[in-house]
Design a protein around this motif. Structure first.
Motif, short mmCIF file in Angstrom:
data_model
loop_
_atom_site.label_atom_id
_atom_site.label_comp_id
_atom_site.label_asym_id
_atom_site.label_seq_id
_atom_site.Cartn_x
_atom_site.Cartn_y
_atom_site.Cartn_z
N LYS A 63 0.82 -1.22 0.00
CA LYS A 63 0.00 0.00 0.00
C LYS A 63 0.85 1.26 0.00
N GLY A 64 1.88 1.27 -0.84
CA GLY A 64 2.68 2.46 -1.03
C GLY A 64 3.77 2.66 -0.01
N THR A 65 3.90 1.80 1.00
CA THR A 65 4.92 1.93 2.04
C THR A 65 5.81 0.69 2.03
N VAL A 66 7.10 0.92 2.22
CA VAL A 66 8.07 -0.19 2.23
C VAL A 66 8.24 -0.69 3.66
N TYR A 67 8.09 -2.00 3.86
CA TYR A 67 8.27 -2.65 5.15
C TYR A 67 9.41 -3.66 5.04
N ASN A 68 10.13 -3.81 6.14
CA ASN A 68 11.19 -4.82 6.20
C ASN A 68 10.65 -6.06 6.89
N ILE A 69 10.42 -7.11 6.12
CA ILE A 69 9.85 -8.35 6.65
C ILE A 69 10.99 -9.29 7.04
N PRO A 70 11.03 -9.76 8.29
CA PRO A 70 12.11 -10.67 8.71
C PRO A 70 11.89 -12.08 8.20
N VAL A 71 12.90 -12.62 7.59
CA VAL A 71 12.84 -13.97 7.06
C VAL A 71 14.14 -14.70 7.40
N CYS A 72 14.10 -16.00 7.25
CA CYS A 72 15.29 -16.84 7.44
C CYS A 72 15.26 -17.94 6.37
N VAL A 73 16.30 -18.00 5.55
CA VAL A 73 16.39 -18.96 4.44
C VAL A 73 17.51 -19.94 4.74
N TRP A 74 17.16 -21.20 4.98
CA TRP A 74 18.15 -22.24 5.29
C TRP A 74 18.57 -22.95 4.00
N LEU A 75 19.87 -23.03 3.81
CA LEU A 75 20.41 -23.67 2.60
C LEU A 75 20.82 -25.10 2.93
N MET A 76 20.25 -26.07 2.20
CA MET A 76 20.65 -27.44 2.37
C MET A 76 22.11 -27.63 1.92
N ASP A 77 22.79 -28.63 2.48
CA ASP A 77 24.18 -28.86 2.07
C ASP A 77 24.27 -29.46 0.68
#
Length: 386
Positions: A63-77
């Motif tokens: 809605k016209g505003t930038v938000y910083n969404i917390p995420v965590c991306v786990w990389l498989m070996d």
């Protein structure tokens, strides 16, 4: 360089560390709020594994505003062979908004993850799909005393009054037992990998360009296009770079081949000139030989028209010394023939051995004396010694 060394050290137990590092470096270059961290991931069966994750925030326009969404991306070996595991990690002031893309545990489900391919999929594309998807369907909402607003919180005072995501500096870490159920992680030596977990609900048809409602304040079509065009531009640039390097290598190979062909042409030209010269010499020699042949034919014809000549009369000497030398030579040659025929007579049994030895001894003595005489005559005459 220190950061690169740290990441590569964390990827030592990965099957393809070079490709994984390249994928991580691309994401960090575009999204600096995501930082690589190595931590322990706990699976449903209680097994643990040291894995690298990208934890932090991603910018989402809602809605016209930038938000910083917390995420965590786990990389498989096994990355990039298998898709990563992705979570939304809300702060205590936030709650997860369950949707077809996020479950109650924060696990993220996307068609991009479901259709992950090691040849075409990459982390930066995954992040961009998250940004577009969360811009349409926010994964969290702010907690409020009066009501729960299904919107992300913003430090600039959005409704709900919850704390801000803009300064989210503490990326979430995994806590044992705080993850949704997953199939047991296979040992590194196995060649198979469990398929991606089945989504709780089927996916609806996924549209890159969702419908836009005028005046609703939802994400605009140009925002989606801008995000997707960035990913496409990077892929095209990388593809163009690969094609350029391949064409450059082929061009260098062709240039080397051209140089070799030019060198071979020079050698062949030299050989051709040498053969041409030899051909000219042979033609000259043939001409000379034909001239000599004609001279011999004329000499033979001239001699055939003359009277016969007595050989004894034809051989004459100009001095007594030469006559003595000639006579000694003729007599020595006759003795040589006599000794030869004496040997033939002994072989055929015409004479016995005693007669042979006596006659050969006498002839050999005469032959020796004649050879000594010829040598002395040649010295007196100043001729070369035999």
């Amino acid at each position: 360089m220190v950061e690169e060394h740290r990441i590569k050290q964390a990827l030592l137990n990965y099957i393809n560390p070079e490709a994984t590092y390249k994928d991580i470096a691309t994401v960090i270059a575009h999204y600096q709020n995501l930082q690589p961290l190595k931590d322990t991931y706990v699976f449903l069966d209680g097994s643990q594994k040291e894995l690298l994750n990208l934890a932090g925030t991603i910018p989402v326009r809602y809605k016209g505003t930038v938000y910083n969404i917390p995420v965590c991306v786990w990389l498989m070996d096994t990355h990039p062979q298998h898709a990563p595991l992705c979570y939304v990690k809300p702060t205590p002031d936030m709650s997860i908004k369950v949707s077809k893309f996020v479950d109650q545990n924060g696990k993220i489900y996307l068609p991009y993850l479901h259709d992950w391919s090691q040849d075409t999929s990459e982390l930066v594309g995954l992040i961009q799909v998250m940004i577009v998807t969360f811009g349409e369907t926010p994964p969290v909402f702010a907690k409020s005393r009066n009501n729960d607003m299904p919107y992300p919180s913003n430090q600039y005072g959005m409704q709900g009054g919850a704390s801000s995501y803009m300064h989210y500096n503490q990326p979430p870490y995994p806590i044992p037992g705080n993850f949704p159920a997953f199939p047991p992680y296979p040992p590194a030596s196995t060649t198979s990998f469990p398929s991606y977990p089945t989504f709780p609900t089927p996916y609806p048809p996924y549209s890159v360009n969702p419908p836009v409602s005028a005046g609703t304040g939802t994400i605009k079509e140009e925002h989606i296009k801008e995000s997707l065009l960035t990913a496409i531009e990077e892929k095209l640039m990388r593809k163009m770079n690969e094609d350029f390097q391949q064409n450059q290598a082929e061009l260098e190979t062709l240039k080397r081949t051209q140089d070799e062909l030019k060198l071979g042409n020079t050698k062949l030209q030299t050989i051709f000139e040498s053969l041409q010269k030899e051909k000219n010499d042979l033609e000259k020699n043939i001409t000379v030989l034909k001239d000599k042949e004609q001279e011999l034919d004329k000499a033979i014809e001239r001699l055939s028209q003359q009277d016969s000549i007595d050989v004894d009369d034809a051989v004459t000497t100009t001095a007594p010394l030469y006559k003595q030398l000639l006579n000694a030579f003729a007599e020595e040659a006759a003795l040589e023939d006599a000794i030869y025929y004496m040997g033939e007579a002994l072989r055929c049994g015409v004479i016995d051995l005693e007669v042979f030895l006596r006659q050969v001894r006498t002839l050999s003595r005469k032959q020796f004396m004649l050879r000594a005489l010829m040598q002395k005559c040649r010295q007196k005459a100043g001729l070369t010694s035999i």
